[in-house]
Design an enzyme around this catalytic site. Sequence first.
Site, PDB file in Angstrom:
ATOM      1  N   TYR A   1      39.345  32.239  41.150  1.00  0.00           N
ATOM      2  CA  TYR A   1      39.562  33.699  41.183  1.00  0.00           C
ATOM      3  C   TYR A   1      38.230  34.420  41.403  1.00  0.00           C
ATOM      4  CZ  TYR A   1      39.720  38.413  39.284  1.00  0.00           C
ATOM      5  OH  TYR A   1      39.549  39.765  39.104  1.00  0.00           O
TER       6      TYR A   1
ATOM      7  N   LYS B   1      36.566  36.749  44.694  1.00  0.00           N
ATOM      8  CA  LYS B   1      35.916  38.068  44.623  1.00  0.00           C
ATOM      9  C   LYS B   1      34.565  38.033  45.338  1.00  0.00           C
ATOM     10  CE  LYS B   1      38.947  40.528  42.317  1.00  0.00           C
ATOM     11  NZ  LYS B   1      39.756  41.525  43.035  1.00  0.00           N
TER      12      LYS B   1
ATOM     13  N   SER C   1      34.755  42.587  40.768  1.00  0.00           N
ATOM     14  CA  SER C   1      34.815  42.257  39.348  1.00  0.00           C
ATOM     15  C   SER C   1      33.465  41.794  38.834  1.00  0.00           C
ATOM     16  CB  SER C   1      35.843  41.125  39.189  1.00  0.00           C
ATOM     17  OG  SER C   1      35.678  40.466  37.962  1.00  0.00           O
TER      18      SER C   1
END
Length: 345
Positions: free
Chosen positions: A152, A156, A127
């Site tokens: 989050y 990643k 991302s």
Amino acid sequence: MKKTVLVSGGAGFIGSHVTVELIEAGYDVIVADNMSNCDMTCFEGVKKITGKEDIPFFKIDFCKEEEVRKLFSDNKIDAVIHFAAFKAVGESVAKPVMYYKNNLNSFLNVLEAASAHGCHNVLFSSSATVYGEPDKVPVTENTPRKPATSPYGNTKQMCEDILQDTVKATKGTDGEIKGILLRYFNPIGAHPSALIGELPRGVPNNLVPFITQTAIGKRECLSIFGNDYPTPDGTCLRDYIDIVDLAKAHVFAVGRMLENKMKADCEIFNIGTGKPVSVLELVNSFERVNGLKLNYKFAPRRAGDVTAIWADPTLANKEMGWKAERSVDETLAAAWAWEKHLAGK
């Protein structure tokens, strides 16, 4: 000999669109999902679009090592695309341990099983959050990663590091892994058939489902978080990429791996359009394209939102031969068609 690609988290928004594109490109696909954030709607839609009723589906929890091992030992898998992860920024701030446990353990289990069972190709769904608040835009693959603004985003970054370390450690062994990291910007829209699209559970975390749900009357009002950013209209700038364009990038990446065209054992590509669009511009475009008026209001800024980020997709364009092709207008028309399909209209 047809190659088989495992799509973990393949019943979700991105996974279902990728499954369609892989099948249409001639791959055999295995879909596996624990269904924690989706139902069978999109998987059934994939079958209708592709005309394939016999797509293998396994309901498994990628955090359970023995279930993942069995999946790889029972099936000959040539490449795996790993989507299975929790993905709500706000929820990750509230429940960091849940995010670290799920997102890291699931990926570790996939890497271990792939290496042990002769699957040498791993494509990781990363991302643009890994760039944090960049010093300059657009961002290239060499733009330094900043500290993540959420657990989050941190998962990643950690999974990227884990894949790169695994690629180095397994080089030249029987369990050799080659990796590609695709850093997505803002995937939006739906398949032009309106048979699959974004299907959030509860309150959406992404802008477009909020727009379409407000338009259809599921939600009273759309909140635009912050109109005092240092941007032309005061709202955040993003790189919105059509979900079908994004899905096609995975077909290019998988082909690159399986045809031994990679120039390094682990490659990174930005998957975006290279064109910044503000939140307000996106809302206005949706209204114009679909002939609707949206009830929206400006709300205070949200923690963790970066002011402006968009991709320089030159590397993916040149190296993979992939390019984003669909216009924002086409994408927003497809998103509205999908919302109406869900409502039976």
